[in-house]
Motif scaffolding. Structure first.
Motif, short mmCIF file in Angstrom:
data_model
loop_
_atom_site.label_atom_id
_atom_site.label_comp_id
_atom_site.label_asym_id
_atom_site.label_seq_id
_atom_site.Cartn_x
_atom_site.Cartn_y
_atom_site.Cartn_z
N TRP A 1 7.78 -6.71 -10.62
CA TRP A 1 7.58 -6.36 -9.22
C TRP A 1 6.27 -6.96 -8.73
O TRP A 1 5.34 -7.18 -9.52
CB TRP A 1 7.58 -4.86 -9.03
N TYR A 2 6.17 -7.21 -7.46
CA TYR A 2 4.99 -7.85 -6.89
C TYR A 2 4.56 -7.12 -5.62
O TYR A 2 5.35 -6.40 -4.99
CB TYR A 2 5.29 -9.32 -6.58
N LYS A 3 3.32 -7.30 -5.25
CA LYS A 3 2.79 -6.67 -4.05
C LYS A 3 3.52 -7.22 -2.82
O LYS A 3 3.61 -8.41 -2.63
CB LYS A 3 1.29 -6.95 -3.92
N GLY A 4 4.05 -6.31 -2.02
CA GLY A 4 4.81 -6.71 -0.85
C GLY A 4 6.31 -6.63 -1.04
O GLY A 4 7.08 -6.87 -0.11
N LEU A 5 6.75 -6.29 -2.25
CA LEU A 5 8.17 -6.16 -2.52
C LEU A 5 8.78 -5.04 -1.68
O LEU A 5 8.22 -3.95 -1.57
CB LEU A 5 8.39 -5.87 -4.00
N ALA A 6 9.94 -5.28 -1.10
CA ALA A 6 10.73 -4.26 -0.41
C ALA A 6 12.19 -4.54 -0.72
O ALA A 6 12.73 -5.58 -0.35
CB ALA A 6 10.48 -4.30 1.10
N ASP A 7 12.84 -3.61 -1.44
CA ASP A 7 14.20 -3.85 -1.88
C ASP A 7 14.88 -2.51 -2.14
O ASP A 7 14.23 -1.46 -2.18
CB ASP A 7 14.22 -4.71 -3.14
N SER A 8 16.18 -2.56 -2.31
CA SER A 8 16.94 -1.34 -2.55
C SER A 8 17.99 -1.60 -3.62
O SER A 8 18.36 -2.74 -3.90
CB SER A 8 17.60 -0.84 -1.26
N GLU A 9 18.49 -0.53 -4.20
CA GLU A 9 19.50 -0.60 -5.24
C GLU A 9 20.47 0.56 -5.06
O GLU A 9 20.07 1.69 -4.78
CB GLU A 9 18.86 -0.54 -6.63
N PHE B 1 3.78 1.89 -6.49
CA PHE B 1 5.17 1.86 -6.04
C PHE B 1 5.41 3.02 -5.08
O PHE B 1 4.76 4.06 -5.17
CB PHE B 1 6.14 1.97 -7.21
N ALA B 2 6.36 2.83 -4.18
CA ALA B 2 6.70 3.89 -3.21
C ALA B 2 8.21 3.97 -3.07
O ALA B 2 8.89 2.95 -2.90
CB ALA B 2 6.06 3.62 -1.86
N LEU B 3 8.73 5.21 -3.14
CA LEU B 3 10.14 5.46 -2.86
C LEU B 3 10.25 5.74 -1.36
O LEU B 3 9.77 6.77 -0.88
CB LEU B 3 10.65 6.65 -3.68
N SER C 1 15.69 3.05 -1.77
CA SER C 1 14.89 1.97 -1.17
C SER C 1 13.47 2.06 -1.69
O SER C 1 12.84 3.14 -1.63
CB SER C 1 14.90 2.07 0.36
N TRP C 2 12.95 0.92 -2.18
CA TRP C 2 11.64 0.88 -2.82
C TRP C 2 10.72 -0.10 -2.12
O TRP C 2 11.16 -1.07 -1.51
CB TRP C 2 11.77 0.47 -4.29
#
Length: 545
Positions: A484-492, A420-422, A442-443
């Protein structure tokens, strides 16, 4: 448009059969023995009748519709297809045994080919491939391997033998057009195959035609290479009878674990003794298969009469059902467990609902109900090895529809050891005590999630050393990190409550992840690979007024 495509495909199939039939009977079949001529003709007539009855003539009952349907299981077309494949396998094995004057490696080739087609015949009837991960890729690789080996054998064979090898390749190619291309029209830009029932009957028709050419090729090999008297027709008839007897017992000799255990077994017992023995999610969970046992020991399925089942897609965060599929149980396909309890296979198609959102966790929920004078009463669950939402609802699986929108590339603030990456964070430079603090994280994920993680937010007063701690899931309840899955890009966006008596001043902001189960933090490093102390990522500071 649907009628146009169906008519066009019907003309294409008729033309294909006329072409291969004319070529075969003009130049190829006259070379066969009496047994080969009879069997080739009988199989061709049988499949033409099956296709015609299924596509052209309208069935008069639901039973007749199932009996002749090209896309259904354990009926007349499936039996014909399985028998045709078995005859190819038997003939290839006869060729390996009778071609005593040939070198060892061609005989090994025919022996391997025979065993492969016998397995394919078994698979055609039992659908073993549906319970294999990546079966389409496996079959493509197998087809390519057979084609390359056959081509090598053809180049080494005598000139008059090559026609049979190339006929085998042509048959495999035609069959592959049906078995592979129509299985994935979107991948091959053939979306027009989705009109009506085009995909099902076109697939089976191409497979029938291609495999019949392979059958002709196998008889040609046997006729040309055999050093012994021809295999008599009665031997083939005996083998066909034995094969049909074997198929008739297949449902009894395969335990339910062969099907349900290949995916997810279950032990969910309902009132009255009805039991969910297993389920199967396939084709990216678009199709769901259930394995139900009646509440009483019977072989006529009376225990499942008046029963139905519902599949719901339930939002995990809100608990609301966004779509449901309701079906009545049917008694067409059953297996027998070692205890001789019948297990009936049910299925339902579940496409992506229009209301489904990307990057949101949903439950796939099963409810079993009984129709009592149009009063659909849910059955209570008496015991379960799966999660329950209520005493009538069992969770089969979790589902996330993935957002395929490519994420913008950037240097992340922190890279965690689990992939995972912040990527970024946003917050006001200052805020008054007592007001909610709005922070957006954003993750991005470069790996599939495996466990539930919690994100912590630490606010430390720069002068007094006072700390405020806030924890929640990185993307909230809508998408737990286990999904979560590989390639996920999302924010909260977080709304952090700040007490009115919070001491004013500058606060340093830190964040990170820890495992929800044991509170152990996930190590994190910066873009240069240097790890942060205590697995805490320094984000910056803000002022509390």
């Amino acid at each position: 448009m649907e009628i146009y495509y169906k008519t066009l495909f019907q003309f294409a199939i008729v033309a294909l059969y006329l072409a291969i039939g004319a070529i075969a009977y003009r130049w190829l079949i006259p070379r066969f023995t009496w047994a080969g001529k009879c069997l080739a003709s009988i199989l061709l007539i049988a499949q033409v009748v099956a296709i015609s009855w299924s596509v052209v003539f309208l069935p008069s009952s639901s039973f007749e519709a199932w009996l002749w349907h090209l896309g259904r299981e354990w009926n007349i077309p499936t039996t014909i297809a399985s028998t045709q494949l078995a005859l190819i396998g038997f003939t290839a094995l006869f060729t390996a045994w009778h071609a005593r004057s040939q070198p060892a490696w061609p005989r090994l080739y025919f022996a391997a080919l025979g065993l492969m087609f016998v397995f394919l015949a078994y698979d055609e009837y039992t659908l073993v491939h549906e319970f294999l991960a990546h079966w389409l890729e496996i079959y493509i690789l197998l087809g390519i391997t057979v084609a390359l080996v056959t081509l090598a054998v053809a180049l080494q064979a005598q000139r008059q033998m090559r026609i049979w090898h190339f006929l085998l390749l042509a048959g495999l190619a035609i069959s592959a057009m049906g078995a592979i291309v129509t299985e994935a029209p979107e991948k091959f830009n053939l979306s027009f195959l989705n009109y009506g029932d085009n995909r099902g009957w076109l697939e089976e028709s191409l497979e029938f035609a291609g495999i019949w050419l392979v059958l002709v090729a196998s008889f040609g090999h046997l006729s040309a290479l055999s050093d012994r008297p021809a295999v008599r027709l009665r031997v083939y008839v005996a083998l066909v009878v034995l094969w049909l007897l074997f198929l008739s017992q297949t449902r009894a000799i395969l335990p339910v674990e062969h099907y349900a255990g290949g995916s997810d077994s279950a032990n969910v017992v309902y009132e009255g003794g009805h039991q969910l023995r297993g389920y199967l999610m396939e084709n990216n969970k678009k199709h769901i298969h259930l394995f139900l046992s009646p509440g009483q020991r019977d072989f006529l399925g009376q225990g499942l009469s008046d029963l139905g089942y519902s599949i719901h897609v339930v939002d995990q965060a809100s608990g609301e059902s966004i779509i449901s599929r309701d079906k009545v149980t049917h008694l067409r396909f059953f297996l027998l467990t070692p205890g001789y309890t019948p297990v009936y296979r049910q299925w339902v198609e579940l496409e992506r609902p229009a209301a489904a959102q990307f990057n949101r966790a949903y439950w796939i929920v099963l409810t079993l109900w009984r129709d009592e004078a149009d009063d659909f009463r849910p059955l209570k669950i008496t015991s379960s090895d799966h999660q329950l939402l209520s005493d009538t609802q069992v969770v089969l699986s979790e589902k996330v529809w993935r957002d395929r929108t490519p994420a913008a590339t950037r240097d992340p603030l922190a890279i965690f050891d689990n992939g995972f990456a912040l990527e970024a964070w946003q917050a006001p430079e200052s805020i008054r005590a007592g007001e909610p603090l709005t922070i957006t994280f954003s993750w991005r994920s470069e790996a599939d999630g495996r466990e539930d993680l919690t994100q912590f937010l630490h606010l430390g007063h720069a002068e007094s050393g006072e700390w405020r701690v806030y924890d929640q899931a990185p993307l909230g309840d809508r998408l737990p990190t286990r999904l979560w899955y590989k390639g996920l890009a999302d924010s909260e966006t977080w709304q952090v409550p700040l007490p009115a008596d919070l001491a004013p001043g500058r606060y340093n902001v830190f964040s990170g992840l820890y495992r929800t189960l044991d509170k152990v933090r996930i190590p994190a490093s910066d873009a240069d690979g240097d790890y942060f102390p205590d697995a805490r990522v320094p984000l910056g500071s803000l002022v509390i007024e």
